[in-house]
Scaffold this active site. Structure first.
Site, PDB file in Angstrom:
ATOM      1  N   ASN A 122      46.090  23.257  56.318  1.00  0.00           N
ATOM      2  CA  ASN A 122      44.762  23.834  56.552  1.00  0.00           C
ATOM      3  C   ASN A 122      43.795  23.534  55.417  1.00  0.00           C
ATOM      4  O   ASN A 122      42.585  23.442  55.632  1.00  0.00           O
ATOM      5  CB  ASN A 122      44.868  25.344  56.781  1.00  0.00           C
ATOM      6  CG  ASN A 122      45.333  25.662  58.188  1.00  0.00           C
ATOM      7  OD1 ASN A 122      45.309  24.805  59.067  1.00  0.00           O
ATOM      8  ND2 ASN A 122      45.774  26.884  58.412  1.00  0.00           N
ATOM      9  N   HIS A 174      54.785  29.453  58.457  1.00  0.00           N
ATOM     10  CA  HIS A 174      53.541  29.163  59.174  1.00  0.00           C
ATOM     11  C   HIS A 174      53.793  28.198  60.328  1.00  0.00           C
ATOM     12  O   HIS A 174      53.991  27.004  60.126  1.00  0.00           O
ATOM     13  CB  HIS A 174      52.505  28.582  58.200  1.00  0.00           C
ATOM     14  CG  HIS A 174      51.206  28.247  58.850  1.00  0.00           C
ATOM     15  ND1 HIS A 174      50.397  27.217  58.423  1.00  0.00           N
ATOM     16  CD2 HIS A 174      50.571  28.800  59.923  1.00  0.00           C
ATOM     17  CE1 HIS A 174      49.326  27.152  59.195  1.00  0.00           C
ATOM     18  NE2 HIS A 174      49.407  28.094  60.108  1.00  0.00           N
ATOM     19  N   GLU A 181      55.287  25.203  58.035  1.00  0.00           N
ATOM     20  CA  GLU A 181      55.137  25.277  56.582  1.00  0.00           C
ATOM     21  C   GLU A 181      55.925  26.485  56.079  1.00  0.00           C
ATOM     22  O   GLU A 181      55.677  27.614  56.511  1.00  0.00           O
ATOM     23  CB  GLU A 181      53.666  25.427  56.191  1.00  0.00           C
ATOM     24  CG  GLU A 181      52.837  24.174  56.384  1.00  0.00           C
ATOM     25  CD  GLU A 181      51.384  24.371  55.984  1.00  0.00           C
ATOM     26  OE1 GLU A 181      50.841  23.505  55.280  1.00  0.00           O
ATOM     27  OE2 GLU A 181      50.791  25.399  56.381  1.00  0.00           O
TER      28      GLU A 181
END
Length: 617
Positions: A409, A359, A371
């Site tokens: 997130n 990510h 990530e």
């Protein structure tokens, strides 16, 4: 004396060579020169604030001293720090010979004078500013205004460094060094310095972390990479790969989409050329590493595929199944999804051990975090290989367990949800955003939603609410804005209106959301930032207790490098420790009683408070 530089020459190393008469440097990728002390909350204390201005002039030296930036050998030569550059191809013996020959050349008084004149070369404006008292006064006042605007009162070191230059420059070197030492002492004892030094050690620890408890063997090398999807993220990822001299094969549904991805990469490279970080020829060579297609041609040779298509799980599973039958058996399949389950995508393949999340954060070329998402069947070898690959790209990787929103997130979701609750309770966009910026965040929560894209935030928000319930917000809260055509910064209209580089809050948003904001300050002083940050701390504690992330310092790395959480506070959990677990639980319980169960303290925090423990003790 002549200093020969081959490799990193920063901080005290550069200050040491500044004490020499001349400097030569080898033009390798590893050679970097600079004074990064302000990034640690201190100032150069070994003569940097005194010798550098005397060597290359005040204006050019302030660009190094106040920013902490580092440059390569050629840029150091242009700045006047380095007197001669040695080609990268030269080995140790040749470097020694060049240095010896340079020493012989320097017997010429004319050459020495030419070198010194080049270091101090000034245009007419520079001459007027630096060579008289009134000009220097204007120069330092302008520099002080810029520093205050950028530091926003949070970082004292740049102002102390500026003071050291201003007070020391008119004096003899010995007196200037005494002033520098005194101001260094003031900087060292600040909490900001202590926290920034902790962040530095955090960065160093992350560089050593291999991502798995026991790393067996050598990580897999990824030399040929396929990028699936040529949108904003796909184009950004392709640019990053090419920047690091890795071939990137982009695929999308049509050539127009592929062209947009290529244009996005070219835009980043063009900016690097404009800032003289790349030559046009270097840009051309790197752009040549990016190719595009509307089919899977070329994917049969890749070592890694990074999927960056739209956030639709069924579609992602479909393309993962297609890729599984096309790419070599050794190839790793990685998804750039920001919230969808990696384990589900892996089940669509016959190689679940070689499927993981990778990510990236937007904009890819600027955001330092990646990530690495471990699915239920992702192997240690795959995780370790992707961690090593992320580091090769110059990024900071953290390994996160597959779970909705992963780490960053998920924590951001409660942050933005609490901001939305305050807006619905009568607060204003301006009051809430300003409070968080004053706390040290790079932007307020509504500005952040605009940056992410309101449509993207709405989609991710629904996933998070479905997974974790009401503490993630109210489902559909952003839908009215999307229906009204407000996508955020990307189409110039969201919570803010965007005109070029200017933005202003759009007052029409309140009516669109059926809100009647209060006039003046609606909340108690510091309430907006306290509520948002407490929610983040609470969610981070839940992530730790659930095993989403392994250690507190990885949470702090994720929040600093992925969201811009203020480094001067040491990181989210360092900040929590500065408050104390008792205080954190006390304030969460206060807001839970006043506002609802979404503030209920995590069990881990309650236990820490009872045992008087902290995250880092």
């Amino acid at each position: 004396t002549i200093a020969v530089i081959d490799g990193a020459c920063v901080g005290g190393g550069l200050e040491l060579v500044l004490a020499c008469d001349f400097r030569i440097a080898r033009a390798s990728d590893k050679t970097r020169l600079g004074l990064p002390e302000v990034r640690l909350g201190i100032i150069p204390g070994f003569g940097g604030t005194q010798r550098l201005p005397r060597l290359i002039g005040i204006q050019r030296s302030l660009d190094f001293i106040l920013t902490g930036r580092t440059v390569d050998a050629k840029r150091a030569q242009r700045a006047g720090i380095v007197d001669r550059v040695i080609p990268e191809e030269f080995g140790p013996e040749m470097i020694r010979s060049v240095a010896h020959a340079f020493a012989i050349e320097l017997r010429s008084e004319a050459l020495r004078q030419r070198i010194k004149a080049r270091r101090q070369k000034l245009n007419a404006q520079g001459f007027l500013l630096e060579k008289n008292f009134l000009g220097r006064r204007v120069l330092f006042e302008q520099a002080r205004k810029r520093v205050k605007a950028e530091a926003k009162g949070h970082y004292p070191a740049p102002l102390l460094a500026l003071e050291a230059v201003e007070k020391g420059y008119p004096l003899d070197l010995r007196a200037g060094l005494a002033i520098e030492a005194e101001l260094l002492g003031k900087a060292i004892v600040t909490n900001v310095s202590k926290n920034l030094i902790k962040v530095f050690y955090l960065s160093e620890e992350m560089k050593r972390d291999k991502g798995v408890v026991q790393s067996k063997g050598v990580p897999q090398e990824f030399q040929r990479i396929g990028v699936l999807g040529a949108g904003v993220m796909g184009g950004g990822i392709a640019q990053l790969l090419a920047h690091n001299n890795l071939p990137a094969r982009m695929k999308d549904v049509n050539f127009a989409a592929v062209a947009k991805g290529t244009e996005a990469a070219a835009k980043v490279f063009n900016e690097a050329v404009r800032k003289r970080r790349l030559t046009p020829k270097e840009m051309q060579n790197k752009m040549a590493l990016i190719s595009g297609a509307v089919d899977y041609s070329g994917f049969h040779r890749v070592d890694l595929v990074i999927e960056a298509i739209v956030e639709n799980l069924d579609l992602k599973k479909k393309v993962f199944a297609e890729l599984d039958s096309l790419v070599p058996a050794h190839a790793v399949l990685a998804s750039n999804t920001s919230s969808l389950p990696i384990t589900e995508m892996a089940r669509a393949t016959k190689r679940p051990d070689k499927v993981a999340g990778l990510h990236f954060f937007n904009p890819v070329h600027l955001m330092p975090l990646i990530e690495v998402i471990r699915g239920e069947q992702t192997s240690d070898e795959t995780v370790a290989s992707l961690v090593a690959f992320a580091k090769k790209l110059g990024k900071t990787p953290i390994v996160v367990k597959d779970s909705p929103g992963f780490l960053v997130n998920r924590i951001l979701a409660v942050y933005m949800a609490e901001a939305s609750r305050m807006l619905q309770a009568g607060g204003t966009i301006e009051e809430i955003d300003k409070a968080l910026v004053d706390f040290g965040m790079p932007m307020g929560p509504f500005n952040l939603i605009d940056e992410v894209g309101i449509d993207v935030a709405a989609k991710v928000g629904k996933i998070m609410i479905e997974a974790f319930g009401e503490r993630m917000g109210v489902s559909g809260a952003l839908d009215k804005l999307v229906t009204d055509g407000r996508l955020g910064k990307k189409n110039g209209k969201g919570f803010y209106l965007y005109r070029g580089k200017e933005k202003q809050i759009d007052q029409n948003v309140y009516a669109l959301l059926n809100l009647a904001p209060a006039k003046g300050q609606h909340f108690a002083k510091h309430e907006p930032e306290e509520r948002c940050v407490l929610m983040m701390i609470n969610e981070a504690a839940m992530c730790l207790s659930e095993g989403i992330i392994r250690r507190p310092h990885e949470v702090d790395a994720g929040m600093i490098f992925g969201t811009g959480f203020p480094p001067f506070r040491g990181g989210l959990l360092r900040y929590a420790d500065s408050l104390g677990s008792n205080r954190v639980v006390e304030r969460l319980e206060y807001y839970a009683g006043k506002l609802g169960d979404h503030f209920k303290p995590a069990a881990m925090l309650v236990e820490m408070a009872q045992q008087e423990k902290s995250f880092y003790n």
